[in-house]
Design an enzyme around this catalytic site. Structure first.
Site, short mmCIF file in Angstrom:
data_model
loop_
_atom_site.label_atom_id
_atom_site.label_comp_id
_atom_site.label_asym_id
_atom_site.label_seq_id
_atom_site.Cartn_x
_atom_site.Cartn_y
_atom_site.Cartn_z
CD GLU A 74 -2.80 -1.38 -2.01
OE1 GLU A 74 -3.10 -0.19 -2.20
OE2 GLU A 74 -3.19 -2.02 -1.00
CG ASP A 105 -1.69 1.22 1.47
OD1 ASP A 105 -2.67 1.42 0.75
OD2 ASP A 105 -1.32 2.01 2.36
#
Lengths: 232, 232
Positions: free
Chosen positions: A117, A45
């Site tokens: 991610e 992320d």
């Protein structure tokens, strides 16, 4: 599930540690132990956010911070990252419990986004935390898609989407739109729409409901961004 | 304002482009043109977030994502980043309008935090987008402070601070604590405290108000993190 080799070929990266790429695709419903993607997604992320911001700042040195923020909030949205994951058929590789699979969770944008991610974090770790390599691979695959999206009128002018991304992210709420008046003759109607968010209200006028909503959203975005500025 | 040379020496990095470091310290009140820190701060925010998450994931490979998130939200908080900025006397270098200076804005944690982020983006750009160099400089200066903070009992057990960081960041609201009962004899009182946030309520018991609040905050954190998980 497809073998990861096809994906490695497509991406142009061969994993030294095959468990790492497997982990990136393993949902917690499939493995409750630490062999699921959660920690990778936590790192990914931050990594994907950084790589995306990097592309924006390098490509648009003259845009203001407010505009860059607005672009970023779309580009790191679940919706957009899931679309990038889908462009590489990530849904085929997800390891998920039978129950979740029956619910179609491997096509759930939120899970696709997490896996996307986690996958980039896996490359980053596998390459020995090589930021340069990871960044250049990411840019090789997505920079043109990202810049195209930024330059397309759809993103530039879609203030409703941009506003919703921001309000959802910051306050977990959506703005509300109401048509408050329709005036003029049939062929030249003017719509007035109000946009309500928390204690804020803006309006927009246009010759269609859609256009009036965009105007109202644009005005609301302006107010929210000005308010955020004032906090500094 | 001190010359930047002293800071360069302290950090161990010599800027090729002196305008870049100046820009990192220039508040919008000092320069409305693009020669202020806003875009650098936009990049620096993503960069510092990434470097911090990196340190956490490398140092604590066995911690769960929930705990890492909790640590991160403190470590990238305005409060903590401003404290790192202060440890390098960043307030001495900030260029700000006379009006803002009189208000003491160069000591404002929000501005110190912005400048801290902008400064790291400036090093990153000046070094030719050299992520490895920037990361190793950042770690050289702050890794031990970050790990010390994580390992100190103060952070580990301060659930109230952790909770507030999360609720402020996500919903711009703070939880409320109320003592709902005090029972038992004077020397062995038991306090019960409720923690209210949105439509959620938790309680905690302890032999002091402070301890009971920590318990209630810990329980609230758990609920919020479980709720966030369910969204996936």
């Amino acid at each position: 599930m497809d073998s990861f080799e096809l994906l490695e070929e497509k991406i142009g990266y061969r994993f030294k540690d095959k468990n790492l790429v497997k982990k990136a695709f393993t949902h917690i419903s499939f493995s409750k132990s630490s062999e699921n993607y959660e920690v990778l997604e936590f790192l990914g992320d931050a990594l994907v956010n950084f790589m995306t911001v990097n592309i924006l700042v390098e490509a648009f040195p003259n845009k203001k911070e407010g505009e860059l923020s607005q672009l970023k909030s779309f580009l790191i949205s679940e919706e957009f990252l899931a679309s990038l994951a889908k462009s590489l058929n990530f849904e085929k590789y997800i390891l998920i419990s039978k129950g979740e699979e029956l619910k179609g969770s491997n096509k759930n944008p939120s899970i696709l986004c997490d896996v996307f991610e986690a996958f980039w974090a896996a490359i980053y770790i596998d390459s020995g935390y090589d930021c340069k390599l990871t960044k250049s691979l990411f840019e090789h695959h997505f920079k043109s898609q990202i810049l195209e999206m930024v330059n397309s009128n759809s993103l530039k002018q879609d203030y409703k989407t941009a506003l919703q991304e921001i309000t959802q992210k910051k306050w977990k709420e959506r703005p509300i739109y109401n048509v408050i008046s329709v005036e003029g003759p049939e062929h030249r109607k003017t719509f007035t729409v109000e946009c309500l968010f928390k204690d804020l209200r803006t309006t927009g006028k246009g010759n269609s409901k859609k256009y009036a909503e965009q105007e109202a959203a644009k005005n609301m975005l302006q107010i929210i961004q000005d308010n955020e500025k004032k906090k500094t």
